[in-house]
Design an enzyme around this catalytic site. Structure first.
Site, PDB file in Angstrom:
ATOM      1  N   ARG A  33      53.030  66.039  -7.791  1.00 24.45           N
ATOM      2  CA  ARG A  33      52.319  66.809  -8.812  1.00 24.45           C
ATOM      3  C   ARG A  33      51.650  65.957  -9.882  1.00 24.45           C
ATOM      4  O   ARG A  33      50.461  66.054 -10.110  1.00 24.45           O
ATOM      5  CB  ARG A  33      53.276  67.794  -9.499  1.00 24.45           C
ATOM      6  CG  ARG A  33      53.799  68.883  -8.601  1.00 24.45           C
ATOM      7  CD  ARG A  33      54.421  70.001  -9.426  1.00 24.45           C
ATOM      8  NE  ARG A  33      55.165  70.937  -8.595  1.00 24.45           N
ATOM      9  CZ  ARG A  33      55.752  72.031  -9.064  1.00 24.45           C
ATOM     10  NH1 ARG A  33      55.693  72.308 -10.358  1.00 24.45           N
ATOM     11  NH2 ARG A  33      56.415  72.842  -8.272  1.00 24.45           N
ATOM     12  N   HIS A  79      48.582  74.364  -0.989  1.00 23.62           N
ATOM     13  CA  HIS A  79      49.234  74.217  -2.306  1.00 23.62           C
ATOM     14  C   HIS A  79      49.843  75.555  -2.729  1.00 23.62           C
ATOM     15  O   HIS A  79      49.228  76.328  -3.463  1.00 23.62           O
ATOM     16  CB  HIS A  79      48.190  73.762  -3.335  1.00 23.62           C
ATOM     17  CG  HIS A  79      48.776  73.103  -4.557  1.00 23.62           C
ATOM     18  ND1 HIS A  79      49.342  71.853  -4.541  1.00 23.62           N
ATOM     19  CD2 HIS A  79      48.882  73.522  -5.840  1.00 23.62           C
ATOM     20  CE1 HIS A  79      49.754  71.524  -5.748  1.00 23.62           C
ATOM     21  NE2 HIS A  79      49.485  72.524  -6.562  1.00 23.62           N
ATOM     22  N   TYR A 123      34.469  85.380 -11.177  1.00 26.41           N
ATOM     23  CA  TYR A 123      33.110  85.355 -11.719  1.00 26.41           C
ATOM     24  C   TYR A 123      32.395  84.023 -11.464  1.00 26.41           C
ATOM     25  O   TYR A 123      31.172  83.980 -11.396  1.00 26.41           O
ATOM     26  CB  TYR A 123      33.126  85.606 -13.225  1.00 26.41           C
ATOM     27  CG  TYR A 123      33.707  86.950 -13.612  1.00 26.41           C
ATOM     28  CD1 TYR A 123      33.130  88.130 -13.167  1.00 26.41           C
ATOM     29  CD2 TYR A 123      34.833  87.026 -14.423  1.00 26.41           C
ATOM     30  CE1 TYR A 123      33.671  89.363 -13.511  1.00 26.41           C
ATOM     31  CE2 TYR A 123      35.373  88.247 -14.778  1.00 26.41           C
ATOM     32  CZ  TYR A 123      34.797  89.412 -14.318  1.00 26.41           C
ATOM     33  OH  TYR A 123      35.313  90.630 -14.659  1.00 26.41           O
TER      34      TYR A 123
END
Length: 819
Positions: A33, A79, A123
């Site tokens: 990570r 992931h 969007y």
């Protein structure tokens, strides 16, 4: 059932279990990570996003797709974490103010430098930038290892081929368990030049590489101060340096304004402006009239309008200290090397990148060689076996019962390999025309040359390095640009508090109750001789009287001697400022005073000088000369400057300019003596001093002055407000220990001389009374008289209890005069 479960129980220490579980978790965070891979400079989430976009065909010259598509692909395939964590990583790779060379081309709202969040992923749209293709180039040619994804349904790359040194050019930051990383971005052209230099000179030093890579190059520009911090970072893998905003001071609407055009990396512009406004409101930063953000798509523009007659540098110093106009960047070069976190210097990063590229080019070459050999094998079969026996081959195929039988018959009858046989079966008959045959022969020659070239590359590592250099040179030509961040080699001086204070003249007052305060010099307006003055102090009781008045610059050192002979000092700006009618603060909040200790004398100077000395005089006429340097550590805690007898106390102090100078001692009964400074030798801190003037019974010393011939005169003022000026020449030099000469005629038994000071032409005089009235009058309004006169009325006392207690003088052109 119970017996079966019993055999499955494992006895394990809770400490061991916690330790093992925590270490597993820590390593998962570190490797999977938080820390970037040194080879491609990416964390797993960024690598997975780019690989998923590559699979979706979202390259720079293809249409955009919704970010929701990308996020969904990454979650479902590679992931399995929160969608917002993935989307925020995607957004950051698209922000031009976060990455020096963005890897994602975003369409829509992707946030701003003001901390505005990006629009929801339903969007926004995205695709990879052209430079991102360089990270994935040749990924399908077995150039890197692939691992199984979280559910073993797909494969994902353990690292990207990365033709660019991404860790250096885009940087990385993250916090793992017990460690963190913080790589700044750099200029691509400089990094590639340094990488090519290392390939040519592999025994080069870090200094050689850092001579090419000047320092970090942030997407938001700014100015880096501190070559040492950059040097430490490149040599040790850790370092710190200052980043300042880029700004100019311009004339703006008949005033001056600070125009900010670039801000430090990762600074939230809106928060910086908001904090600045709050500091102005709280009077932490003074001199700012208005703050406006005029930033637009063209860049940053923050306008800070200053008030009239404000020094811009003083405001800038305060802004640098209290706001994010200046930040400290901590370089922390931790990255994963073979799945192990290591702190890397500049050369090690380049070494690992070049080694990675060497392996990638080598594996790509082997892949291309294998592919060329396979193709040559088929082409050779066509040319050497198929074409000479084409009729027999066609006949064999026609006489076969099915495709599988045809394949076996061809392999057996014509000694063909399985791959050659399959190629014949897949061949279209049009390939038998003469033109196609010529193409095969040409392809055969090309494949033979290519195979020869690939084998030469694999035999000669210098050929591989040359390929790496060629790729890097092309990338520099395609994507290289000029630096955005300016580097100033000299380190920033640590700003002292006085650097943040504008120089101005002030009046410092002390009371008999040991209250002290600072006021601007303009608080007291000039009045005519004989005026009543203005209220200069709030009296908390009838016994609380103003006792001392000092005129100084805010940057001057105010050096105090107390009645007990201890020395203290403060810069004038360190004395709290208060209003004209305020009481101020008790000196015990500033100094380590004893209960019955109070200030009796003071001098003002700019700095501690090794040769500078001062003279102390006591009530009983003792004088002592000592060096100022002995008291550099006095400040708030104090150092004993003279040892006193029980019935004696310090009265005043003057600084010495020259051994040729004379000084004068004045008593309250109107007697004075003039002595040459050379008659006093310099004594240590603990000595008692020598006799300066012999006093009559009931008399005591009130003032100590340096003799200043020329335009300077002596000004004496009595407790009842009468005063006069006298020439120094009226007094002749005497040996120390004498009784002195008359300098003031006392007309009443209750009247004594309050204070004697030295005045210069065109200076102004401050007179302060025991009832806290202060008058400021011009020196020119006071008459010059002889030694045996009383003088004229200088201040009108309010009642019989009011008395003049202190004087101070101020030169109108800003030059302070010592008492």
């Amino acid at each position: 059932m119970t017996d079966n479960l019993h055999h499955k129980v494992i006895n394990r220490s809770l400490t061991t279990e916690l330790k093992t579980s925590y270490l597993n978790y820590a390593m998962s965070v570190i490797i999977s990570r938080a820390l970037p891979e040194v080879r491609d400079g990416l964390k797993p989430v960024h690598r997975r996003i780019l690989y998923a976009m590559h699979q979706l065909g979202l390259v720079y010259n293809r249409p955009f797709k919704k970010c929701a598509t990308v996020v969904g692909q990454v979650i479902s395939s590679y992931h399995p974490h929160g969608d917002m964590a993935i989307y925020e990583s995607l957004v950051r790779m698209a922000q031009t103010f976060s990455l020096r060379y963005p890897l994602i081309d975003g369409q829509g709202n992707f946030g701003s430098m003001d901390g505005d969040k990006a629009a929801a992923y339903r969007y926004t749209e995205a695709r990879m930038t052209k430079i991102a293709d360089e990270l994935l180039v040749d990924i399908n040619k077995e150039t890197v290892d692939f691992n199984s994804n979280f559910d073993d349904t797909k494969k994902e790359p353990s690292v990207l081929p990365s033709a660019i040194p991404n860790l250096l050019i885009n940087g990385s930051s993250g916090i793992a368990v017990g460690m963190a990383t913080n790589f700044p971005p750099h200029n691509l052209s400089e990094v590639i030049e340094a990488t090519i230099y290392y390939i040519d000179q592999q025994d080069c030093s870090i200094a050689d590489l850092s001579a090419i890579i000047k320092g970090p190059d942030f997407p938001t520009g700014g100015i880096i101060h501190g070559a040492k911090g950059i040097k430490d970072a490149y040599h040790l893998g850790r370092g710190s340096f200052k980043i300042r905003s880029k700004l100019t001071v311009e004339d703006y609407k008949k005033r001056e304004a600070i125009i900010i055009s670039e801000i430090p990396f990762q600074v939230n512009k809106a928060e910086m402006i908001q904090k600045t406004a709050q500091l102005v409101k709280n009077d932490v930063i003074k001199g700012i009239g208005e703050i406006r953000d005029e930033s637009d798509r063209k860049g940053v523009r923050v306008v800070i309008e200053l008030k009239r007659e404000v020094n811009p540098q003083t405001v800038l110093n305060l802004l640098y200290k209290h706001t994010a106009l200046e930040i400290s960047f901590g370089y922390n070069g931790v990255a994963l090397v073979n799945k192990t976190p290591k702190t890397l210097n500049l050369k090690e990063i380049i070494v690992h990148f070049v080694a990675h590229r060497f392996e990638v080019v080598e594996r790509k070459t082997r892949f291309d060689l294998k592919k060329a050999e396979n193709r040559l094998h088929i082409v050779d079969g066509f040319i050497n076996i198929v074409l000479p026996q084409i009729e027999k081959i066609i006949e064999t195929i026609k006489n076969s019962d099915n495709a599988e039988k045809a394949k076996l018959n061809l392999m057996e009858n014509f000694k063909l390999s399985e791959k050659q046989t399959q190629a014949i079966l897949d061949m279209r008959l049009v390939r038998l025309v003469k033109l196609e045959i010529d193409k095969l022969i040409k392809e055969q020659r090309e494949l033979e040359n290519a195979i020869k070239n690939f084998k030469e590359i694999l035999r000669d590592k210098n050929r591989i390095y040359q390929i790496i250099k060629t790729d890097l040179a092309r990338i520099k030509n395609d994507y290289g640009d000029a630096r955005k961040t300016e580097i100033v080699s000299s380190d920033l001086d640590i700003l002292e508090e006085e650097d943040l204070i504008e120089k101005s003249d002030v009046v410092v007052s002390l009371t008999t109750s040991n209250y002290i305060k600072r006021l601007p010099i303009d608080t007291y307006k000039m009045q005519n001789r004989g005026g009543v003055g203005i209220k200069g102090f709030h009296r908390s009781s009838e016994k609380d009287l103003v006792d001392k008045l000092i005129v100084a610059s805010t940057h001057d050192i105010c050096f105090f001697i107390t009645n007990k002979g201890k020395a203290y000092y403060l810069k004038a700006f360190e004395i709290p400022q208060a209003s004209r009618l305020a009481k101020g603060v008790h000196v015990r909040t500033l100094f380590n005073f004893d209960k019955d200790e109070k200030v009796e004398g003071e001098i003002v100077f700019q700095e501690f000088d090794d040769k500078k000395s001062f003279i102390i005089v006591t009530k009983n006429g003792t004088v002592k000369r000592s060096l100022i340097k002995y008291f550099v550590n006095a400040k708030r805690r104090g150092i004993q400057a003279i040892n006193l007898k029980e019935d004696d106390r310090v009265i005043s102090i003057i600084d010495v300019e020259s051994d040729e100078q004379d000084f004068m001692i004045f008593s309250k009964n109107g007697l004075a003596t003039r002595i040459n400074i050379s008659d006093l030798r310099i004594l240590g801190r603990s000595s008692m001093g020598v006799r300066g003037m012999r006093l009559n019974s009931g008399d005591e010393i009130i003032s100590l002055l340096k003799v200043k011939n020329g335009e300077n005169e002596i000004l004496a003022v009595s407790e009842l407000g009468y005063g006069k000026k006298m020439k120094f020449d009226l007094f002749s030099r005497k040996n120390r220990g004498g009784k002195g000469q008359i300098f003031f005629k006392i007309d009443e038994k209750s009247e004594k001389v309050a204070k004697v000071i030295s005045v210069e032409k065109d200076s102004s005089l401050f007179i302060i009374t025991s009832l806290a009235n202060v008058i400021r009058i011009s020196e020119g309004t006071i008459s010059s008289l002889g030694r045996s006169t009383r003088g004229s009325k200088l201040i009108q006392l309010k009642n019989e209890q009011d008395r003049v207690i202190d004087l101070s003088v101020y030169k109108e052109n800003g030059k302070k005069m010592m008492k």
